[in-house]
Design a protein around this motif. Structure first.
Motif, short mmCIF file in Angstrom:
data_model
loop_
_atom_site.label_atom_id
_atom_site.label_comp_id
_atom_site.label_asym_id
_atom_site.label_seq_id
_atom_site.Cartn_x
_atom_site.Cartn_y
_atom_site.Cartn_z
N TYR A 1 0.85 -1.17 0.00
CA TYR A 1 0.00 0.00 0.00
C TYR A 1 0.90 1.23 0.00
O TYR A 1 1.99 1.23 0.55
N ALA B 1 -2.14 12.93 4.92
CA ALA B 1 -3.55 13.33 5.02
C ALA B 1 -4.48 12.47 4.17
O ALA B 1 -5.62 12.85 3.92
N GLU B 2 -4.00 11.33 3.70
CA GLU B 2 -4.85 10.41 2.97
C GLU B 2 -4.71 9.01 3.57
O GLU B 2 -3.73 8.70 4.25
N GLY B 3 -5.70 8.14 3.30
CA GLY B 3 -5.58 6.76 3.72
C GLY B 3 -4.69 5.98 2.78
O GLY B 3 -4.42 6.40 1.66
N PRO B 4 -4.21 4.82 3.21
CA PRO B 4 -3.40 3.97 2.32
C PRO B 4 -4.21 3.52 1.12
O PRO B 4 -5.41 3.26 1.23
N PHE C 1 3.57 0.75 2.78
CA PHE C 1 3.31 -0.29 3.78
C PHE C 1 3.24 -1.65 3.11
O PHE C 1 2.58 -1.83 2.08
N PHE D 1 -4.19 0.76 -2.25
CA PHE D 1 -3.61 -0.47 -2.76
C PHE D 1 -2.71 -0.19 -3.95
O PHE D 1 -3.05 0.61 -4.83
N LYS E 1 0.85 5.45 0.88
CA LYS E 1 0.10 6.44 1.64
C LYS E 1 0.73 7.82 1.50
O LYS E 1 1.89 8.03 1.85
N GLN F 1 5.51 -1.44 9.55
CA GLN F 1 5.47 -0.08 10.09
C GLN F 1 5.69 0.99 9.04
O GLN F 1 5.60 2.18 9.34
#
Lengths: 112, 114
Positions: free
Chosen positions: A36, A41-44, A89, A46, A38, A104
């Motif tokens: 993923y 200020a955004e989500g991960p 990630f 795919f 990221k 992490q």
């Protein structure tokens, strides 16, 4: 006990060169692996995945390699572009479990 | 709207406050998740809901209380939090478990406990 580890918290690469992000896992029951990406200020989101029955999966500039004997996977980005600067990630799942285990993260910076 | 929407985007709360985080997905997925992201740590799974039923509680303190009234909405109720609970809280959803794509994440709520 951390089952998925990304031992490099950060990586800096020059634009146009190859970026290699690494991930190690300890659970031999994991059979599916995902990367993923990221942005702040955004989500991960795919990026790419690989099943344990394969050792390589390619999608454009992104290639994931899996070494089951070493319990290691890597993400190769070539050529690297400034827009690739983000946190990456690694995640894994096993036996159809509806749960992803994440590392992490590694912060990748592409320098112009 | 499409995707996974989380509100609020930022939240500052005192240790004695009660607040709630909201997550909504418009993807028709049947599973929803809460994850916590602290600095330099892996994303930590907190709760899993499958068809509105909680299927996993990853040893989360009782000051975090999830609620899933339907497959499209997920809440995280917060009360008497500690400063170490400050983190990015991410909601995600999935259809069964699509091994091709894993989860779809929201943008997260940045929580600061003062």
């Amino acid at each position: 006990d951390q089952q998925v580890k990304q031992n490099s918290p950060s990586l800096s690469v020059q634009e146009g060169r190859i970026s290699i992000l690494n991930c190690d896992y300890t659970n031999s029951m994991f059979d599916y692996f995902l990367w993923y990406k990221k942005y702040p200020a955004e989500g991960p989101t795919f990026l790419i995945s690989i099943s344990s029955i394969k050792d390589k999966n390619e999608d454009g500039r992104f290639t994931v390699f899996l070494n089951k004997s070493a319990k290691h996977l890597s993400l190769h980005i070539v050529p690297s572009q400034p827009g690739d600067s983000a946190v990456y990630f690694c995640a894994a799942s096993g036996q159809g479990a509806q749960k992803l285990v994440f590392g992490q993260g590694t912060r990748l910076t592409i320098n112009p | 709207e499409t995707g996974v929407t989380q509100t609020p985007r930022h939240l500052v709360m005192g240790m004695t406050n009660k607040k709630s985080l909201k997550c909504e997905q418009h993807l028709g997925h049947n599973a929803m998740y809460w994850y916590k992201q602290s600095a330099k740590k892996p994303l930590e799974l907190m709760f899993v809901y499958n068809f509105k039923e909680q299927t996993e509680n990853n040893s989360v303190p009782s000051r975090f209380s999830p609620e899933c009234p339907n497959s499209s909405h997920l809440f995280l109720h917060l009360h008497t939090l500690q400063p170490e609970d400050s983190a990015l809280y991410l909601c995600a959803s999935s259809q069964d478990f699509s091994k091709d794509y894993g989860y779809t994440f929201g943008s997260g709520t940045r929580l600061t406990v003062v």
